[in-house]
Design a protein around this motif. Structure first.
Motif, PDB file in Angstrom:
ATOM      1  N   GLU A 256      -8.440  12.394 -11.629  1.00 53.37           N
ATOM      2  CA  GLU A 256      -9.646  12.055 -10.857  1.00 53.37           C
ATOM      3  C   GLU A 256      -9.583  10.607 -10.371  1.00 53.37           C
ATOM      4  O   GLU A 256      -9.927  10.320  -9.217  1.00 53.37           O
ATOM      5  N   TYR A 257      -9.121   9.706 -11.265  1.00 52.93           N
ATOM      6  CA  TYR A 257      -8.991   8.296 -10.882  1.00 52.93           C
ATOM      7  C   TYR A 257      -7.936   8.133  -9.790  1.00 52.93           C
ATOM      8  O   TYR A 257      -8.152   7.415  -8.807  1.00 52.93           O
ATOM      9  N   ASN A 258      -6.790   8.801  -9.963  1.00 53.83           N
ATOM     10  CA  ASN A 258      -5.702   8.690  -8.982  1.00 53.83           C
ATOM     11  C   ASN A 258      -6.109   9.236  -7.613  1.00 53.83           C
ATOM     12  O   ASN A 258      -5.733   8.687  -6.582  1.00 53.83           O
ATOM     13  N   GLN A 259      -6.864  10.330  -7.630  1.00 54.00           N
ATOM     14  CA  GLN A 259      -7.320  10.903  -6.356  1.00 54.00           C
ATOM     15  C   GLN A 259      -8.279   9.954  -5.638  1.00 54.00           C
ATOM     16  O   GLN A 259      -8.203   9.774  -4.416  1.00 54.00           O
ATOM     17  N   LYS A 260      -9.169   9.352  -6.423  1.00 49.88           N
ATOM     18  CA  LYS A 260     -10.084   8.363  -5.855  1.00 49.88           C
ATOM     19  C   LYS A 260      -9.323   7.139  -5.351  1.00 49.88           C
ATOM     20  O   LYS A 260      -9.588   6.617  -4.266  1.00 49.88           O
ATOM     21  N   ARG A 261      -8.340   6.709  -6.160  1.00 46.78           N
ATOM     22  CA  ARG A 261      -7.507   5.549  -5.794  1.00 46.78           C
ATOM     23  C   ARG A 261      -6.670   5.852  -4.555  1.00 46.78           C
ATOM     24  O   ARG A 261      -6.483   4.990  -3.700  1.00 46.78           O
ATOM     25  N   LEU A 262      -6.180   7.081  -4.440  1.00 50.79           N
ATOM     26  CA  LEU A 262      -5.370   7.478  -3.284  1.00 50.79           C
ATOM     27  C   LEU A 262      -6.175   7.383  -1.994  1.00 50.79           C
ATOM     28  O   LEU A 262      -5.670   6.896  -0.978  1.00 50.79           O
ATOM     29  N   VAL A 263      -7.425   7.817  -2.039  1.00 51.87           N
ATOM     30  CA  VAL A 263      -8.301   7.719  -0.863  1.00 51.87           C
ATOM     31  C   VAL A 263      -8.527   6.255  -0.498  1.00 51.87           C
ATOM     32  O   VAL A 263      -8.448   5.862   0.679  1.00 51.87           O
ATOM     33  N   GLU A 264      -8.793   5.445  -1.526  1.00 58.28           N
ATOM     34  CA  GLU A 264      -9.062   4.014  -1.309  1.00 58.28           C
ATOM     35  C   GLU A 264      -7.851   3.301  -0.695  1.00 58.28           C
ATOM     36  O   GLU A 264      -7.981   2.571   0.289  1.00 58.28           O
ATOM     37  N   ILE A 265      -6.655   3.524  -1.271  1.00 55.07           N
ATOM     38  CA  ILE A 265      -5.443   2.856  -0.774  1.00 55.07           C
ATOM     39  C   ILE A 265      -5.063   3.404   0.606  1.00 55.07           C
ATOM     40  O   ILE A 265      -4.590   2.647   1.469  1.00 55.07           O
TER      41      ILE A 265
ATOM     42  N   ILE B   3       1.251   6.814  -6.738  1.00 52.62           N
ATOM     43  CA  ILE B   3       0.120   7.677  -7.091  1.00 52.62           C
ATOM     44  C   ILE B   3       0.469   9.146  -6.865  1.00 52.62           C
ATOM     45  O   ILE B   3       0.174  10.008  -7.696  1.00 52.62           O
ATOM     46  N   LYS B   4       1.112   9.434  -5.743  1.00 53.72           N
ATOM     47  CA  LYS B   4       1.492  10.818  -5.441  1.00 53.72           C
ATOM     48  C   LYS B   4       2.480  11.356  -6.475  1.00 53.72           C
ATOM     49  O   LYS B   4       2.406  12.524  -6.878  1.00 53.72           O
ATOM     50  N   LYS B   5       3.391  10.497  -6.896  1.00 48.81           N
ATOM     51  CA  LYS B   5       4.358  10.892  -7.926  1.00 48.81           C
ATOM     52  C   LYS B   5       3.634  11.191  -9.235  1.00 48.81           C
ATOM     53  O   LYS B   5       3.940  12.177  -9.925  1.00 48.81           O
ATOM     54  N   ASP B   6       2.650  10.349  -9.578  1.00 49.08           N
ATOM     55  CA  ASP B   6       1.879  10.528 -10.798  1.00 49.08           C
ATOM     56  C   ASP B   6       1.053  11.812 -10.736  1.00 49.08           C
ATOM     57  O   ASP B   6       0.949  12.557 -11.713  1.00 49.08           O
TER      58      ASP B   6
ATOM     59  N   LEU C 148      -4.557   1.284   3.925  1.00 53.90           N
ATOM     60  CA  LEU C 148      -3.355   1.362   4.760  1.00 53.90           C
ATOM     61  C   LEU C 148      -3.730   1.564   6.226  1.00 53.90           C
ATOM     62  O   LEU C 148      -3.150   0.935   7.119  1.00 53.90           O
ATOM     63  N   LYS C 149      -4.713   2.434   6.474  1.00 56.71           N
ATOM     64  CA  LYS C 149      -5.183   2.628   7.854  1.00 56.71           C
ATOM     65  C   LYS C 149      -5.721   1.315   8.424  1.00 56.71           C
ATOM     66  O   LYS C 149      -5.482   0.993   9.583  1.00 56.71           O
ATOM     67  N   TYR C 150      -6.455   0.604   7.586  1.00 54.85           N
ATOM     68  CA  TYR C 150      -7.002  -0.690   8.016  1.00 54.85           C
ATOM     69  C   TYR C 150      -5.883  -1.663   8.368  1.00 54.85           C
ATOM     70  O   TYR C 150      -5.907  -2.305   9.421  1.00 54.85           O
ATOM     71  N   PHE C 151      -4.869  -1.764   7.499  1.00 58.76           N
ATOM     72  CA  PHE C 151      -3.758  -2.688   7.742  1.00 58.76           C
ATOM     73  C   PHE C 151      -2.981  -2.302   9.001  1.00 58.76           C
ATOM     74  O   PHE C 151      -2.577  -3.168   9.776  1.00 58.76           O
ATOM     75  N   LEU C 152      -2.778  -1.014   9.199  1.00 56.58           N
ATOM     76  CA  LEU C 152      -2.061  -0.560  10.399  1.00 56.58           C
ATOM     77  C   LEU C 152      -2.858  -0.891  11.656  1.00 56.58           C
ATOM     78  O   LEU C 152      -2.292  -1.245  12.690  1.00 56.58           O
ATOM     79  N   GLY C 153      -4.201  -0.792  11.545  1.00 56.89           N
ATOM     80  CA  GLY C 153      -5.049  -1.164  12.675  1.00 56.89           C
ATOM     81  C   GLY C 153      -4.961  -2.647  12.977  1.00 56.89           C
ATOM     82  O   GLY C 153      -4.850  -3.052  14.133  1.00 56.89           O
ATOM     83  N   VAL C 154      -4.979  -3.477  11.918  1.00 57.67           N
ATOM     84  CA  VAL C 154      -4.860  -4.925  12.110  1.00 57.67           C
ATOM     85  C   VAL C 154      -3.507  -5.266  12.716  1.00 57.67           C
ATOM     86  O   VAL C 154      -3.405  -6.116  13.605  1.00 57.67           O
ATOM     87  N   GLU C 155      -2.446  -4.605  12.245  1.00 53.68           N
ATOM     88  CA  GLU C 155      -1.109  -4.841  12.798  1.00 53.68           C
ATOM     89  C   GLU C 155      -1.076  -4.535  14.292  1.00 53.68           C
ATOM     90  O   GLU C 155      -0.492  -5.281  15.077  1.00 53.68           O
TER      91      GLU C 155
ATOM     92  N   SER D  86       0.831  -1.214   0.000  1.00 53.22           N
ATOM     93  CA  SER D  86       0.000   0.000   0.000  1.00 53.22           C
ATOM     94  C   SER D  86       0.858   1.255   0.000  1.00 53.22           C
ATOM     95  O   SER D  86       0.567   2.216  -0.727  1.00 53.22           O
ATOM     96  N   GLU D  87       1.912   1.265   0.812  1.00 52.61           N
ATOM     97  CA  GLU D  87       2.805   2.431   0.865  1.00 52.61           C
ATOM     98  C   GLU D  87       3.475   2.671  -0.487  1.00 52.61           C
ATOM     99  O   GLU D  87       3.649   3.822  -0.905  1.00 52.61           O
ATOM    100  N   LYS D  88       3.832   1.594  -1.157  1.00 48.04           N
ATOM    101  CA  LYS D  88       4.471   1.714  -2.476  1.00 48.04           C
ATOM    102  C   LYS D  88       3.484   2.280  -3.502  1.00 48.04           C
ATOM    103  O   LYS D  88       3.855   3.145  -4.314  1.00 48.04           O
TER     104      LYS D  88
END
Length: 542
Positions: free
Chosen positions: A366-375, A292-295, A379-386, A285-287
């Motif tokens: 628009e797609y990248n911004q939507k994708r950024l929110v989703e990923i 996405i941010k670079k794009d 990431l928040k979910y994975f950090l919570g599970v960790e 997710s971090e990768k």
């Protein structure tokens, strides 16, 4: 801390001999890549080669088989050891190496003898199966010549003990030599079987002799917070402790120690498996977020293409096919600008290309911004599970997290571990939530996302109060609506929620609280995710 040195192992060996010698092996299970369970009737004997748990012991609990399939070592153990009798347990001097010798009558009526060497040496621990003549049949760990050029353990090769410094046996040590080694602080270096704790506690030669001759003395020392300071089978004690519990056997001591410290093979393996899975997802997710941010950074000036299109459209009638560029007035920035053109196509097609480029970049952003929110949400979910995995104190809680990750498609569960299907009506899952009293108020909280979901959506009343750290994944805490909450109680409950996040001490964070009726669980949302608009917040310090 569990203290085990060569002298300790010598006493444990004697206890194992009394319990297992002369008994037959009826079942062998390799519970993980580094642990084996050998069954002597109903007795389960565990041999663990994990670096943090290099140990053999009789287990009171059944270890789950977490291997997807049997490997060659497990198959060879079953082939040569199942149906055999344990005839002896030996120790190489006072080193941390035990030799289990098994005798078996084969199908031709011949008696075959096999040795199982157990080298308890931290990260270098290993289990090696050999013939009577010490020809290696297999080992639980195999090292290439490049990894360990000084020692090869491939099948067919003669077994050789690890290259250890030659030391003096404590049985052959006399008083003058003891005093010399003690004064020079070289007891550990030059005397076999002595660990740091034992060497430091030996004030006299007489004390060494007594410890060598003493019977096994299993005991655990606790501090004022009932935390384990030291677990040992020797007549040693730490400098400071509040209480001590003595046990009848090493078996009793180690099973208590492993259960309270959550060090059983199943717990450790399952925790490592879940952490490995979740860290992989976090890294992925971090990768993706970085990409996405670079794009987005590269496409941030996409609106300039619309401006260039408008400028070109305003002067389109002056352009001709074959032009490679044109200099026109930029009425957006009040200056002249140069617009590159394709000389092989008409001005109209050049204009369409520019607008097409603009629309493509706009949709991509628009797609990248939507994708950024989703990923980012993932990431928040994975950090919570960790965080939940790291906070887990029971195998049952880890099993729920494993189920959650499997249901989300992040983890595959072996067919062996899947519950068996039956035609009977399935009983709904029951949960045992965490509970704590804060200012005399019962607070229930989830220890994983499935418990959070169940506690919030099924096991609470719409008027109950709900607490959760703002923008940080973690536990959901519930207080019954009948409880009168003072400002101090709200602060203390919020502080408890913050502490569950495992943030560094001194960290300030906001905790939101509201009634259950104001929470919304979006359709298709991940376990533990809710939204809310009506709430209050409080700032607390971890």
């Amino acid at each position: 801390m569990l203290y085990l040195d060569g002298v300790s192992l010598n006493k444990i060996k004697l206890e194992l001999e009394n319990s297992l010698k002369g008994k037959s092996v009826n079942k062998i299970v390799q519970t993980s890549s580094l642990a084996v369970s050998i069954n002597f009737g109903k007795q389960r004997f565990i041999l663990s080669c994990f670096p943090s748990l290099s140990l053999c012991y009789l287990s009171d609990t059944k270890e789950d088989n977490l291997l997807e399939e049997n490997n060659s070592f497990a198959l060879n153990l079953k082939k040569y050891i199942v149906g055999s009798t344990l005839v002896s347990i030996d120790q190489l001097g006072y080193d941390r190496i035990l030799i289990f010798t098994f005798s078996k009558l084969n199908e031709l009526g011949e008696i075959k003898v096999y040795n199982l060497y157990f080298e308890m040496m931290g990260k270098h621990s290993n289990l090696i199966l050999t013939t009577k003549e010490n020809k290696v049949l297999d080992s639980i760990k195999r090292f290439s010549i490049e990894e360990n050029p000084s020692r090869v353990l491939f099948p067919g090769i003669d077994y050789t003990a690890p290259s250890l410094e030659k030391k003096l046996s404590p049985l052959k040590l006399d008083e003058p030599e003891f005093i010399k080694e003690k004064n020079e602080n070289t007891l550990i270096k030059n005397v076999e079987g002595l660990g740091k704790l034992l060497a430091n506690s030996l004030t006299t030669f007489e004390k060494l002799k007594n410890i060598l001759n003493d019977k096994i003395a299993p005991k655990i020392f606790f501090n004022e917070y009932d935390e384990i300071i030291l677990a040992t089978v020797l007549n040693l004690e730490p400098k400071e402790y509040k209480s001590v519990v003595k046990y009848n056997s090493f078996q009793e001591l180690i099973n208590f120690y492993l259960s309270t410290q959550n060090l059983s093979n199943t717990f450790k393996i399952l925790k490592d498996k879940l952490l490995s899975c979740i860290k992989k997802e976090i890294k992925k997710s971090e990768k993706i977020i970085m990409s996405i941010k670079k794009d987005l950074e590269e496409k941030k000036n996409f609106d300039r293409y619309r401006e260039l299109g408008d400028i070109l459209a305003a002067s389109l009638y002056t352009l001709k096919k074959g032009m490679s560029e044109v200099e026109l007035y930029d009425f957006y920035n009040d200056c002249m600008c140069t617009i590159p053109l394709d000389p092989l196509v008409t001005p109209q097609i050049n204009l369409e290309k520019i607008y097409k480029r603009y629309n493509k970049l706009k949709k991509g952003i628009e797609y990248n911004q939507k994708r950024l929110v989703e990923i980012s949400d993932n990431l928040k979910y994975f950090l919570g599970v960790e965080s939940f995995i790291n906070n887990s104190t029971s195998k049952e809680n880890l099993k729920l997290i494993e189920e959650e990750l499997a249901n989300q498609g992040y983890l595959k569960i072996s067919s062996k571990m899947k519950p068996k299907k039956n035609n009977k009506k399935q009983v709904s899952k029951t949960f045992s939530f965490g509970e704590i009293l804060i200012d005399g108020i019962l607070v229930k909280y989830g220890r994983n996302n499935l418990e959070n979901d169940a506690l919030t959506t099924k096991y609470s009343h719409r008027e109950d109060m709900w607490f959760h750290c703002k923008d940080i994944p973690g536990t959901h805490a519930i207080v019954n609506a009948s409880e009168a909450l003072s400002e101090q109680s709200i602060y203390n409950i919020a502080t408890f929620c913050a502490q569950q996040s495992k943030l560094p001490k001194g960290t300030k964070l906001t905790v939101d609280y509201t009634q259950i009726k104001y929470l919304n669980k979006p359709k298709g949302a991940k376990p533990g995710f809710v939204t809310y608009k009506i709430f209050k917040s409080i700032l607390v310090t971890v």
